[in-house]
Every structure is written in C-alpha cells, then in structure tokens.
Design a protein around this motif. Structure first.
Motif, mmCIF file in Angstrom:
data_model
loop_
_atom_site.group_PDB
_atom_site.id
_atom_site.type_symbol
_atom_site.label_atom_id
_atom_site.label_comp_id
_atom_site.label_asym_id
_atom_site.label_seq_id
_atom_site.Cartn_x
_atom_site.Cartn_y
_atom_site.Cartn_z
ATOM 1 N N UNK A 1 0.837 -1.205 0.000
ATOM 2 C CA UNK A 1 0.000 0.000 0.000
ATOM 3 C C UNK A 1 0.869 1.251 0.000
ATOM 4 N N UNK A 2 0.349 2.296 -0.659
ATOM 5 C CA UNK A 2 1.068 3.569 -0.746
ATOM 6 C C UNK A 2 0.078 4.717 -0.658
ATOM 7 N N UNK A 3 0.388 5.668 0.211
ATOM 8 C CA UNK A 3 -0.434 6.881 0.316
ATOM 9 C C UNK A 3 -0.381 7.649 -0.996
ATOM 10 N N UNK A 4 -1.568 8.098 -1.458
ATOM 11 C CA UNK A 4 -1.628 8.856 -2.698
ATOM 12 C C UNK A 4 -1.903 10.333 -2.434
ATOM 13 N N UNK A 5 -3.007 10.605 -1.741
ATOM 14 C CA UNK A 5 -3.345 12.005 -1.516
ATOM 15 C C UNK A 5 -4.493 12.108 -0.514
ATOM 16 N N UNK A 6 -4.633 13.289 0.066
ATOM 17 C CA UNK A 6 -5.799 13.577 0.903
ATOM 18 C C UNK A 6 -7.018 13.790 0.022
ATOM 19 N N UNK A 7 -8.174 13.462 0.540
ATOM 20 C CA UNK A 7 -9.431 13.696 -0.146
ATOM 21 C C UNK A 7 -10.262 14.688 0.668
ATOM 22 N N UNK A 8 -11.186 15.382 0.029
ATOM 23 C CA UNK A 8 -12.022 16.329 0.788
ATOM 24 C C UNK A 8 -12.854 15.614 1.844
ATOM 25 N N UNK A 9 -13.018 16.266 2.974
ATOM 26 C CA UNK A 9 -13.918 15.726 3.986
ATOM 27 C C UNK A 9 -15.367 15.850 3.501
ATOM 28 N N UNK A 10 -16.240 15.111 4.150
ATOM 29 C CA UNK A 10 -17.658 15.184 3.805
ATOM 30 C C UNK A 10 -18.145 16.622 3.928
ATOM 31 N N UNK A 11 -18.779 17.105 2.863
ATOM 32 C CA UNK A 11 -19.276 18.479 2.865
ATOM 33 C C UNK A 11 -18.333 19.470 2.235
ATOM 34 N N UNK A 12 -17.048 19.058 2.043
ATOM 35 C CA UNK A 12 -16.090 19.938 1.379
ATOM 36 C C UNK A 12 -16.139 19.693 -0.116
ATOM 37 N N UNK A 13 -15.703 20.678 -0.880
ATOM 38 C CA UNK A 13 -15.630 20.542 -2.341
ATOM 39 C C UNK A 13 -14.180 20.405 -2.749
#
Length: 326
Positions: free
Chosen positions: A314-326
């Motif tokens: 496994x490899x970290x790719x990127x952060x994703x928006x939290x719920x409710x964020x765009x």
C-alpha cells in the motif's frame, strides 16, 4: 491565490476556463476498439490550458491559476501561435523513460524532472466551442494545433485501432504507467460531469480510507494509521502506512488532522498480537500513537487485499475532501 471567476450566465464561443469532464472508474475496461479509443492514464494534476485573444492562462482542475506555479509550461503555452483555444490535459513530472512520477510532481519547485502538459482534448478552437463535436473531430483539431506545440507541451499518445486491447494493456503494464482510459468514439464533452463514455482503470487498486491516528516522525508524521468503516458501522484498522509519505506531504497531512485529535482509539480491532504480522499494532505500539476522529479521508493505492482484508504494498496517494467539502 487567484481563482477563475465563475459566471452564472452561460458563455459560449469564447476561450475560457471549463471544468474538466471526469471519467468513470471501472473494474474492467471495454475491449471493442472499433467503438473505443485508448490512452494511457497519466499520474498527475488535471489542468486546462487556454489562450483568449492571445492571452495565455493555465488553470488547475478547480480553476486556480497555475501560470506562476508551472512557469515552463506557461511559457510554452505563450508560444503557441493560435490565439483562441482551450486544451484539456494533465500536468506530469516525466522520468527519462517517460513514466510520470507523482511524488516528483508534488515537489515540482525542486524536482530535477521536467514538468510537461500532456494535452488529450480540445474544447474550443478559433472562436468556436467544440463541446458538441464527436471525439474524433476534436482529436483532429487537437492534432492541428499540436503542430504548434513546443516542449514541455505535447499531445497524448493514442493507441492505434489495429492494436488489440490486451496488447495495449501489456504495454502499459510493462512501462509501469498507472492505467488506461477508454473513450467512446463519437462522444461529446460535458464540462464538470462524470461520464460513462470515458472510463478509467488502474492496474493497481485504489480506495478511500480514513485516518484514525499517526505515529510522530519527520515534520510531525512518521506513520499513518488508516482504517475503513464496514457494514456494522464500526471502524476497523487496516494498515500502518509509510510508503508515499515524503517531506512534501507530511506537513500537509499533519496540519489536516490536528483539529481531529482525540484521546480515544477509534479502531475496534486494536490492539493486535505481535504474532499476527511483522508490523502489528500491539499495546506497546499503541502507547506511541496519537489518535484522531476518523473523518479525514485519503486515497491509498495497493496491489491487492489479503484474505484478512489487509493491504499488500500500500502507498499513500493524496488527501481527499472531507464530507461536505468541495
């Protein structure tokens, strides 16, 4: 940071920022190359490059102005003779073998690798929108303007129709490009939409997980502790994650989860026994952990799941928006 101004009033036949159309992620690609064309899936930043009345602008996928962030690409954009066009493409850091390196792209201000803009579609050309034109027509217009490209701007490789899809897949795997995109012939372009007539498939798997804690280290983060919610609505520990963390994203990660810190471990399946696997999160390891509420999602790439639902390579790719964020 400069961001494009979005107008509520539709504008047509003017070279302008358009939100990119997104391909649908699929577990298997269509294989009829009489109906689909195939392109490598590039590991980079989606971008829009345009000229309006001779004035160049480079935009991120969400409309941020990238002119100063990628000056070499902006300079090449300025040298294109045509005065009115909109290109859809990907910013990538290219290794000598032509393989995109996403970590180096994140480090674009310091990397020794060249940053390219790879154009794969054209949405506006010579004061006329091309959104309703079929894909093949847009590709012809792209080939026409590509004659004016100078490095580091270039058109994407499209695999010839006579090449079998299985052969295309093998070539992409051997070059370690992350995947393929299939685009249905005759299809139009719908800005801002996710569509099933563009389909993407990565040869490595990827999924969304949530950060439930970390072990301190360089720039605040040494290891991430990630997990997933399952059918019983409980949060399960999946992986101690180190691969993919670097000096450029550790601080971003650290800052993104400080407001989620908690004294309570959120994982229902910890601690683990030392005999379970080499990197078990035992009671001793847990004493080193800082916990967070599992609200910050991230994208993780991996080869496969084990029978116990753990991740291999496994490899970290990127952060994703939290719920409710765009």
């Amino acid at each position: 940071m400069q961001v494009v101004r979005r107008s509520s009033k539709p504008v047509k036949d003017v070279a302008r920022y358009m939100q990119p159309m997104r391909p649908l992620r699929v577990p298997k690609l269509p294989t009829d190359n009489s109906k689909w064309l195939y392109e490598p899936k590039l590991d980079g930043y989606r971008a829009i490059a345009l000229k309006n009345a001779g004035r160049p602008t480079l935009y991120s996928m969400d409309g941020q102005v990238y002119d100063r962030k990628f000056p070499e690409v902006f300079d090449a954009l300025s040298k294109i003779i045509c005065k009115d066009f909109v290109l859809d493409g990907e910013l990538v850091a290219l290794e000598p073998n032509g393989r995109p390196n996403f970590n180096e792209l994140q480090n674009h201000q310091h990397t020794s690798l060249p940053i390219f803009f790879i154009a794969f579609d054209i949405l506006h050309f010579k004061k006329r929108d091309l959104l309703d034109e079929p894909l093949e027509g847009r590709k012809k217009r792209l080939a026409e303007i590509a004659e004016q490209f100078v490095a580091p701007i270039q058109p994407i490789l499209v695999f010839p129709d006579e090449v079998e899809v299985d052969t295309t897949i093998e070539v992409v795997k051997q070059t370690r490009v992350e995947g393929l995109v299939a685009k249905r012939k005759g299809s139009t372009y719908l800005p801002g939409k996710e569509v099933d007539f563009w389909q993407k498939h990565r040869f490595n798997q990827e999924d969304k997980f949530f950060i439930g804690g970390y072990i301190t280290g360089p720039l605040g983060i040494g290891e991430l502790l990630i997990g997933e919610f399952r059918a019983d609505d409980k949060f399960y520990f999946i992986k101690r994650l180190i691969a993919g963390l670097n000096k450029f994203n550790r601080r971003e990660l650290y800052d993104s989860i400080q407001d989620l810190k908690t004294n309570n471990c959120p994982f229902v399946n910890l601690p683990e026994k030392a005999s379970e696997h080499q990197h078990a999160v035992t009671s001793e390891v847990m004493a080193e952990c800082l916990w967070t509420k599992p609200e910050q999602p991230c994208e993780v790439e991996f080869i496969e799941r084990t029978p116990r639902r753990k991740l291999r390579h496994a490899e970290f790719r990127r952060l994703l928006p939290r719920s409710g964020e765009k």
